[in-house]
Design a protein around this motif. Structure first.
Motif, PDB file in Angstrom:
ATOM      1  N   UNK A  72       3.198  23.557  76.252  1.00 42.57           N
ATOM      2  CA  UNK A  72       3.163  22.210  75.684  1.00 42.57           C
ATOM      3  C   UNK A  72       2.767  21.192  76.740  1.00 42.57           C
ATOM      4  N   UNK A  73       2.373  20.030  76.261  1.00 42.94           N
ATOM      5  CA  UNK A  73       2.087  18.893  77.130  1.00 42.94           C
ATOM      6  C   UNK A  73       3.348  18.048  77.246  1.00 42.94           C
ATOM      7  N   UNK A 135      -0.642  22.346  68.589  1.00 38.96           N
ATOM      8  CA  UNK A 135      -1.184  21.944  67.281  1.00 38.96           C
ATOM      9  C   UNK A 135      -1.190  20.427  67.098  1.00 38.96           C
ATOM     10  N   UNK A 136      -0.965  19.692  68.206  1.00 38.47           N
ATOM     11  CA  UNK A 136      -1.030  18.224  68.263  1.00 38.47           C
ATOM     12  C   UNK A 136       0.214  17.516  67.736  1.00 38.47           C
ATOM     13  N   UNK A 137       1.197  18.250  67.241  1.00 40.41           N
ATOM     14  CA  UNK A 137       2.434  17.597  66.806  1.00 40.41           C
ATOM     15  C   UNK A 137       3.212  17.121  68.028  1.00 40.41           C
ATOM     16  N   UNK A 138       3.847  15.954  67.901  1.00 45.72           N
ATOM     17  CA  UNK A 138       4.583  15.373  69.019  1.00 45.72           C
ATOM     18  C   UNK A 138       6.052  15.166  68.653  1.00 45.72           C
ATOM     19  N   UNK A 158      13.783  18.885  68.653  1.00 45.43           N
ATOM     20  CA  UNK A 158      14.194  19.286  67.305  1.00 45.43           C
ATOM     21  C   UNK A 158      12.958  19.268  66.410  1.00 45.43           C
ATOM     22  N   UNK A 159      12.336  20.427  66.284  1.00 49.22           N
ATOM     23  CA  UNK A 159      11.119  20.541  65.477  1.00 49.22           C
ATOM     24  C   UNK A 159      11.481  20.834  64.026  1.00 49.22           C
ATOM     25  N   UNK A 160      10.532  20.629  63.125  1.00 45.65           N
ATOM     26  CA  UNK A 160      10.770  20.878  61.713  1.00 45.65           C
ATOM     27  C   UNK A 160      10.331  22.291  61.307  1.00 45.65           C
ATOM     28  N   UNK A 161      10.161  23.150  62.290  1.00 45.14           N
ATOM     29  CA  UNK A 161       9.740  24.530  62.033  1.00 45.14           C
ATOM     30  C   UNK A 161      10.166  25.412  63.195  1.00 45.14           C
ATOM     31  N   UNK A 162      10.169  26.716  62.956  1.00 45.86           N
ATOM     32  CA  UNK A 162      10.422  27.648  64.043  1.00 45.86           C
ATOM     33  C   UNK A 162       9.199  27.677  64.958  1.00 45.86           C
ATOM     34  N   UNK A 163       9.455  27.633  66.250  1.00 49.81           N
ATOM     35  CA  UNK A 163       8.361  27.502  67.203  1.00 49.81           C
ATOM     36  C   UNK A 163       8.010  28.845  67.856  1.00 49.81           C
TER      37      UNK A 163
END
Length: 466
Positions: A72-73, A135-138, A158-163
Motif C-alpha cells: 500500500x501507499x 485498487x485506489x481505495x483510501x 478498517x476496510x469494508x472488505x477482507x484484504x
C-alpha cells in the motif's frame, strides 16, 4: 566428386552428433528432461520452487501478482508550529504559524482485517496517516505501535472488505544468491516491482538500532521504505528500509529488516503493547584477522566475549571472558550482526543453546535470556542501566541511562548527588541506551578521561569529567 563425398560425410556425422546430443540431454530420459532433478534448487522450507541459473528460468509473475495487491501507499501528514519573526516584528502578529508537511512511503498488509507493517521513519511524528490500496481505495489508519530502534511500525485500517495480505517466511532460511522481488510505491506510483538477488545477510551498517540487514541488489528508490521484500513464492522475507547512496536514489544496494525480526516486533506490540527485548548479557566484539592476532588466538570468526553482565543469563549459565560464541541454536555466528540479529527475534526468558569455543573445544551452554531493562555496564567505577518508563515520563525523555551505583573511590564522596542521575551524553555522543553506551565505552581506555552530561533528580543539567 571426392570433395563432395567428403563434405557429405562430415554433414552426416554432424547431424548424428546433434541428434545424439539432443536425445542424451533433452529427450524423456535426458539430463535436462522433466524426469531429472533440477540443477539448482532453493531452500525447501522457504521457497519450494526450482530456481535456474538465470532470471529467464524463474517465473516472477506469480509472486508479483500476489504481492502488488498487498503493498500500500502510506501518506504521513504532520503539522509543526513555525515562527516567523519578521511578521511579528513588522505587524505584531503571525509570529507562530501551523505548517503542514507531507511524507510518503510504503506498507505491507499482513492480515485480512487490515493490519499493516511499515517503517517507523515513514510515519514518525504523523498527525494523520492515510493508506491507499492498489485498487485506489483510501482509508485513515490508526497507529498501533512503533519500534524506533528497529524502524518498524504497525498500523490498522478498517476496510469494508477482507484484504489480500502477505504471509511471513522464515528469513533465516533465505540464501545468498536467491532471487527476490522488492515491491513498493516509489515516487507515489502504484505498486512497482523490481527483481534482484540476495547479496548478503546479517549486514551490519553500524546503525544505532538494526544490526542485521538483508542486502539485495533489487532496485529500491525513495518511497519504497516500508515496502515488501518477497521470495519467488510471494512470501515476506523483509521490510525494505534504506538504500546506500550518495545521491539518495538507488545505485546498486538496498537493505531490508529481516521478516523474523519484524514479525517478532509486531507480535510483541499486539500482545504486550511494547517490544519485549531479551539480552544474552555479554559484551565484546566480532573476530577477524586483526582482532584475533591482537588477542593471540587462531579463531578468526565468531563473537569474542570481553565482559559478562552481572546477574544476566550469560553469567548464571557460566559464560566467561575469553569464550568465543560460534553458534546460537541452529544459526552460525561469524559476526556481531549474526548474534544481534538472532537475539532480536527472542524475548526475555527464552532459552537459547549457545555453542562456545573454550580451550580449543566446543561446548553447548543453555542460556535463559534476561530482560533488556536489567542490562547494565560498568566503566570507571560507574554502573549504568537503562532508564524505565517512570523516568522517561518524569523528565520528559525518550533516551538516557541511569547511574545505578558508584564504586569509584574518587566519586564516593559525591555518591548521594550522582546516584540516580540520568546520563544524557558521553563525550558529546547521545547516550540513547546501554547498548549504545557500551559500544562507546568499549573503545575507551580506563586511563582516558570522559565528559558526561547528565540530568539530576531535580531536573538540573550538570556536567562532569572523570
Amino acid at each position: 566428386m571426392k570433395r563432395f563425398s567428403t563434405l557429405f560425410s562430415i554433414s552426416l556425422l554432424s547431424g548424428a552428433v546433434t541428434l545424439g546430443s539432443y536425445k542424451l540431454l533433452f529427450d524423456n530420459d535426458g539430463y535436462f528432461s522433466g524426469n531429472k532433478n533440477p540443477i539448482v534448487t532453493a531452500a525447501s522450507d522457504s521457497y519450494g520452487k526450482s530456481v535456474g541459473l538465470s532470471a529467464e528460468n524463474v517465473d516472477f509473475t506469480e509472486a508479483a501478482e500476489k504481492t502488488i495487491h498487498t503493498v500500500v501507499h502510506v501518506k504521513n501528514v504532520s503539522r509543526k508550529t513555525v515562527t516567523n519573526p519578521m511578521l511579528e516584528y513588522f505587524y505584531g502578529y503571525g509570529g507562530q504559524q501551523q505548517q503542514e508537511q507531507v511524507g510518503t512511503g510504503s506498507g505491507v498488509i499482513i492480515s485480512e482485517d487490515g493490519y499493516i507493517v511499515t517503517n517507523n521513519h515513514v510515519v514518525k511524528d504523523a498527525s494523520e496517516i492515510e493508506i491507499t490500496l492498489n485498487n485506489k481505495k483510501s482509508y485513515k489508519a490508526k497507529l498501533i505501535g512503533t519500534d524506533s530502534k528497529m524502524d518498524i511500525a504497525l498500523l490498522k485500517i478498517d476496510a469494508d472488505e477482507k484484504l489480500p495480505y502477505t504471509a511471513f517466511a522464515n528469513s533465516d532460511s533465505v540464501k545468498i544468491g536467491e532471487w527476490v522481488l522488492a515491491v513498493g510505491n516509489p515516487y507515489n506510483l502504484t505498486s512497482t516491482v523490481t527483481a534482484g538477488i540476495v547479496s548478503a545477510k546479517a549486514r551490519n551498517l553500524d546503525t544505532s538500532g538494526i544490526q542485521s540487514f538483508i542486502q539485495t541488489d533489487a532496485a529500491v528508490n525513495p518511497g519504497n521504505s516500508g515496502g515488501a521484500l518477497v521470495n519467488t513464492r510471494g512470501e515476506l522475507i523483509g521490510i525494505n528500509t534504506m538504500i546506500s547512496s550518495m545521491t539518495g536514489s538507488y545505485v546498486g544496494y538496498s537493505f531490508a529488516v529481516p521478516s523474523n525480526i519484524a514479525r517478532k516486533i509486531i507480535e510483541d506490540i499486539m500482545e504486550f503493547g511494547n517490544v519485549q527485548r531479551g539480552i544474552l548479557g555479554v559484551e565484546g566484539g566480532e573476530l577477524n584477522g586483526t582482532a584475533s592476532k591482537e588477542l593471540g588466538i587462531s579463531q578468526t570468526q565468531g563473537f569474542y566475549i570481553n565482559r559478562v553482565t552481572k546477574n544476566s543469563g550469560a553469567e548464571r549459565s557460566g559464560l566467561q571472558k575469553g569464550d568465543i560464541i560460534v553458534r546460537l541454536d541452529d544459526q552460525n555466528v561469524a559476526t556481531f550482526a549474526d548474534l544481534s540479529g538472532y537475539i532480536n527475534t527472542k524475548r526475555p526468558n527464552d532459552k537459547v543453546q549457545v555453542t562456545i569455543l573454550r580451550d580449543g573445544k566446543n561446548r553447548i551452554v543453555p542460556v535463559i535470556l534476561s530482560k533488556n531493562e536489567f542490562f547494565s555496564t560498568e566503566f570507571k567505577g560507574l554502573e549504568l542501566e537503562n532508564i524505565d518508563a517512570a523516568d522517561k515520563k518524569k523528565f520528559n525523555l525518550d533516551y538516557g541511562v541511569r547511574i545505578r551505583s558508584i564504586t569509584n573511590e574518587n566519586l564516593k564522596q559525591y555518591e548521594e548527588e550522582l546516584k540516580g542521575n540520568i546520563v544524557l551524553s558521553i563525550d558529546n555522543v547521545k547516550a540513547k541506551d546501554i547498548e549504545t553506551v557500551s559500544k562507546l565505552l568499549d573503545k575507551k581506555e580506563e586511563s582516558q578521561s570522559i565528559r558526561i552530561e547528565m540530568i539530576n533528580k531535580n531536573g538540573e543539567i550538570i556536567k562532569i569529567i572523570i
